[in-house]
Design a protein around this motif. Structure first.
Motif, PDB file in Angstrom:
ATOM      1  N   TRP A 130       0.852  -1.205   0.005  1.00  0.00           N
ATOM      2  CA  TRP A 130       0.006   0.156   0.003  1.00  0.00           C
ATOM      3  C   TRP A 130       0.940   1.207   0.034  1.00  0.00           C
ATOM      4  O   TRP A 130       0.688   2.076  -0.807  1.00  0.00           O
ATOM      5  CB  TRP A 130      -0.862  -0.078   1.201  1.00  0.00           C
ATOM      6  N   ILE A 131       2.101   1.298   0.967  1.00  0.00           N
ATOM      7  CA  ILE A 131       2.724   2.525   0.866  1.00  0.00           C
ATOM      8  C   ILE A 131       3.583   2.697  -0.716  1.00  0.00           C
ATOM      9  O   ILE A 131       3.457   3.702  -0.713  1.00  0.00           O
ATOM     10  CB  ILE A 131       3.925   2.269   2.132  1.00  0.00           C
ATOM     11  N   GLU A 132       3.888   1.609  -1.130  1.00  0.00           N
ATOM     12  CA  GLU A 132       4.732   1.734  -2.332  1.00  0.00           C
ATOM     13  C   GLU A 132       3.833   2.187  -3.504  1.00  0.00           C
ATOM     14  O   GLU A 132       4.195   3.079  -4.055  1.00  0.00           O
ATOM     15  CB  GLU A 132       5.293   0.296  -2.847  1.00  0.00           C
ATOM     16  N   LEU A 133       2.608   1.706  -3.567  1.00  0.00           N
ATOM     17  CA  LEU A 133       1.640   2.101  -4.315  1.00  0.00           C
ATOM     18  C   LEU A 133       1.284   3.529  -4.199  1.00  0.00           C
ATOM     19  O   LEU A 133       1.084   4.224  -5.396  1.00  0.00           O
ATOM     20  CB  LEU A 133       0.467   1.370  -4.498  1.00  0.00           C
ATOM     21  N   THR A 134       1.120   4.092  -3.045  1.00  0.00           N
ATOM     22  CA  THR A 134       0.793   5.438  -2.740  1.00  0.00           C
ATOM     23  C   THR A 134       1.776   6.301  -3.141  1.00  0.00           C
ATOM     24  O   THR A 134       1.488   7.352  -3.872  1.00  0.00           O
ATOM     25  CB  THR A 134       0.388   5.557  -1.098  1.00  0.00           C
ATOM     26  N   VAL A 135       2.954   5.809  -2.976  1.00  0.00           N
ATOM     27  CA  VAL A 135       4.089   6.778  -3.163  1.00  0.00           C
ATOM     28  C   VAL A 135       4.403   6.943  -4.749  1.00  0.00           C
ATOM     29  O   VAL A 135       4.351   7.882  -5.276  1.00  0.00           O
ATOM     30  CB  VAL A 135       5.690   6.365  -2.661  1.00  0.00           C
ATOM     31  N   VAL A 136       4.127   5.749  -5.366  1.00  0.00           N
ATOM     32  CA  VAL A 136       4.369   5.744  -6.963  1.00  0.00           C
ATOM     33  C   VAL A 136       3.053   6.604  -7.362  1.00  0.00           C
ATOM     34  O   VAL A 136       3.339   7.276  -8.354  1.00  0.00           O
ATOM     35  CB  VAL A 136       4.151   4.295  -7.395  1.00  0.00           C
ATOM     36  N   GLY A 137       1.988   6.372  -7.023  1.00  0.00           N
ATOM     37  CA  GLY A 137       0.657   6.796  -7.586  1.00  0.00           C
ATOM     38  C   GLY A 137       1.021   8.382  -7.344  1.00  0.00           C
ATOM     39  O   GLY A 137       0.620   9.331  -8.265  1.00  0.00           O
ATOM     40  N   ILE A 138       1.306   9.163  -6.159  1.00  0.00           N
ATOM     41  CA  ILE A 138       1.278  10.266  -6.041  1.00  0.00           C
ATOM     42  C   ILE A 138       2.380  10.996  -6.747  1.00  0.00           C
ATOM     43  O   ILE A 138       2.233  12.006  -7.353  1.00  0.00           O
ATOM     44  CB  ILE A 138       1.482  10.575  -4.437  1.00  0.00           C
ATOM     45  N   THR A 139       3.601  10.356  -6.949  1.00  0.00           N
ATOM     46  CA  THR A 139       4.601  10.751  -7.781  1.00  0.00           C
ATOM     47  C   THR A 139       4.359  10.748  -8.988  1.00  0.00           C
ATOM     48  O   THR A 139       4.704  11.777  -9.769  1.00  0.00           O
ATOM     49  CB  THR A 139       5.800   9.955  -7.429  1.00  0.00           C
ATOM     50  N   GLY A 140       3.728   9.609  -9.566  1.00  0.00           N
ATOM     51  CA  GLY A 140       3.239   9.600 -11.048  1.00  0.00           C
ATOM     52  C   GLY A 140       2.507  10.728 -11.289  1.00  0.00           C
ATOM     53  O   GLY A 140       2.495  11.539 -12.460  1.00  0.00           O
ATOM     54  N   GLY A 141       1.351  11.039 -10.546  1.00  0.00           N
ATOM     55  CA  GLY A 141       0.474  11.907 -10.867  1.00  0.00           C
ATOM     56  C   GLY A 141       1.297  13.579 -10.703  1.00  0.00           C
ATOM     57  O   GLY A 141       0.769  14.428 -11.595  1.00  0.00           O
ATOM     58  N   VAL A 142       1.997  13.625  -9.929  1.00  0.00           N
ATOM     59  CA  VAL A 142       2.423  14.950  -9.731  1.00  0.00           C
ATOM     60  C   VAL A 142       3.332  15.280 -11.008  1.00  0.00           C
ATOM     61  O   VAL A 142       3.315  16.253 -11.490  1.00  0.00           O
ATOM     62  CB  VAL A 142       3.315  15.113  -8.259  1.00  0.00           C
ATOM     63  N   LEU A 143       4.408  14.289 -11.394  1.00  0.00           N
ATOM     64  CA  LEU A 143       4.985  14.336 -12.499  1.00  0.00           C
ATOM     65  C   LEU A 143       4.314  14.519 -13.907  1.00  0.00           C
ATOM     66  O   LEU A 143       4.500  15.351 -14.615  1.00  0.00           O
ATOM     67  CB  LEU A 143       5.842  13.295 -12.476  1.00  0.00           C
ATOM     68  N   GLY A 144       3.292  13.718 -14.071  1.00  0.00           N
ATOM     69  CA  GLY A 144       2.514  13.799 -15.066  1.00  0.00           C
ATOM     70  C   GLY A 144       1.895  14.932 -15.368  1.00  0.00           C
ATOM     71  O   GLY A 144       1.536  15.684 -16.494  1.00  0.00           O
ATOM     72  N   ASP A 145       1.236  15.763 -14.040  1.00  0.00           N
ATOM     73  CA  ASP A 145       0.557  17.023 -14.344  1.00  0.00           C
ATOM     74  C   ASP A 145       1.716  18.169 -14.590  1.00  0.00           C
ATOM     75  O   ASP A 145       1.024  19.062 -15.116  1.00  0.00           O
ATOM     76  CB  ASP A 145      -0.287  17.191 -12.793  1.00  0.00           C
ATOM     77  N   ALA A 146       2.673  17.880 -13.914  1.00  0.00           N
ATOM     78  CA  ALA A 146       3.543  19.068 -14.014  1.00  0.00           C
ATOM     79  C   ALA A 146       4.378  18.947 -15.703  1.00  0.00           C
ATOM     80  O   ALA A 146       4.268  20.270 -16.122  1.00  0.00           O
ATOM     81  CB  ALA A 146       4.926  18.786 -13.170  1.00  0.00           C
ATOM     82  N   VAL A 147       4.358  17.932 -16.090  1.00  0.00           N
ATOM     83  CA  VAL A 147       4.864  17.829 -17.345  1.00  0.00           C
ATOM     84  C   VAL A 147       3.736  18.134 -18.481  1.00  0.00           C
ATOM     85  O   VAL A 147       3.899  18.850 -19.418  1.00  0.00           O
ATOM     86  CB  VAL A 147       5.673  16.532 -17.693  1.00  0.00           C
ATOM     87  N   GLY A 148       2.782  17.376 -18.254  1.00  0.00           N
ATOM     88  CA  GLY A 148       1.445  17.719 -19.243  1.00  0.00           C
ATOM     89  C   GLY A 148       1.822  17.201 -20.587  1.00  0.00           C
ATOM     90  O   GLY A 148       2.908  16.793 -21.045  1.00  0.00           O
ATOM     91  N   GLY A 149       0.663  17.196 -21.528  1.00  0.00           N
ATOM     92  CA  GLY A 149       0.825  16.753 -22.748  1.00  0.00           C
ATOM     93  C   GLY A 149       1.094  15.212 -23.096  1.00  0.00           C
ATOM     94  O   GLY A 149       0.925  14.537 -22.243  1.00  0.00           O
ATOM     95  N   PRO A 150       1.844  15.087 -24.143  1.00  0.00           N
ATOM     96  CA  PRO A 150       2.284  13.682 -24.306  1.00  0.00           C
ATOM     97  C   PRO A 150       3.290  13.264 -23.413  1.00  0.00           C
ATOM     98  O   PRO A 150       3.315  12.021 -22.992  1.00  0.00           O
ATOM     99  CB  PRO A 150       2.946  13.568 -26.090  1.00  0.00           C
ATOM    100  N   PRO A 151       4.477  14.074 -23.062  1.00  0.00           N
ATOM    101  CA  PRO A 151       5.169  13.482 -22.032  1.00  0.00           C
ATOM    102  C   PRO A 151       4.503  13.109 -20.861  1.00  0.00           C
ATOM    103  O   PRO A 151       5.007  12.322 -20.053  1.00  0.00           O
ATOM    104  CB  PRO A 151       6.287  14.692 -21.807  1.00  0.00           C
ATOM    105  N   GLY A 152       3.288  14.002 -20.203  1.00  0.00           N
ATOM    106  CA  GLY A 152       2.748  13.472 -19.006  1.00  0.00           C
ATOM    107  C   GLY A 152       2.207  11.921 -19.391  1.00  0.00           C
ATOM    108  O   GLY A 152       1.929  11.414 -18.587  1.00  0.00           O
ATOM    109  N   PHE A 153       1.544  11.794 -20.738  1.00  0.00           N
ATOM    110  CA  PHE A 153       1.114  10.449 -20.856  1.00  0.00           C
ATOM    111  C   PHE A 153       2.071   9.094 -20.864  1.00  0.00           C
ATOM    112  O   PHE A 153       1.837   8.400 -20.150  1.00  0.00           O
ATOM    113  CB  PHE A 153       0.411  10.461 -22.222  1.00  0.00           C
ATOM    114  N   VAL A 154       3.307   9.543 -21.213  1.00  0.00           N
ATOM    115  CA  VAL A 154       4.505   8.749 -20.976  1.00  0.00           C
ATOM    116  C   VAL A 154       4.851   8.417 -19.568  1.00  0.00           C
ATOM    117  O   VAL A 154       4.719   7.343 -18.769  1.00  0.00           O
ATOM    118  CB  VAL A 154       5.690   8.929 -21.836  1.00  0.00           C
ATOM    119  N   VAL A 155       4.524   9.511 -18.807  1.00  0.00           N
ATOM    120  CA  VAL A 155       4.721   9.304 -17.303  1.00  0.00           C
ATOM    121  C   VAL A 155       3.595   8.477 -16.549  1.00  0.00           C
ATOM    122  O   VAL A 155       3.876   7.636 -15.752  1.00  0.00           O
ATOM    123  CB  VAL A 155       4.636  10.839 -16.379  1.00  0.00           C
TER     124      VAL A 155
END
Length: 73
Positions: free
Chosen positions: A18-43
């Motif tokens: 649960w902790i690992e999935l939470t950390v990965v999900g939050i990190t991926g969401g933040v990075l994907g939102d920060a990058v946006g567009g096609p690179p965000g989709f890759v994230v």
């Protein structure tokens, strides 16, 4: 080797997963939102792959425990 306990470490494995999935999900969401567009989709896709890897790793750890426990009996 030490003797395996009669029950698998299921509670701790669930907590770690649960902790690992939470950390990965939050990190991926933040990075994907920060990058946006096609690179965000890759994230997003990378986050999904890491999530699946975490699940497989933790299930594998439990199965390995059960195999070791059954071999010791």
């Amino acid at each position: 080797m030490g003797e395996a306990s009669p029950n698998p470490p299921l509670g701790s494995r669930i907590l770690v997963t649960w902790i690992e999935l939470t950390v990965v999900g939050i990190t991926g969401g933040v990075l994907g939102d920060a990058v946006g567009g096609p690179p965000g989709f890759v994230v997003y896709l990378l986050t999904t792959l890491v999530t699946i890897a975490i699940l497989f790793h933790n299930v594998n750890a439990l199965v390995a425990w059960w195999v070791r426990a059954s071999d010791e009996e």
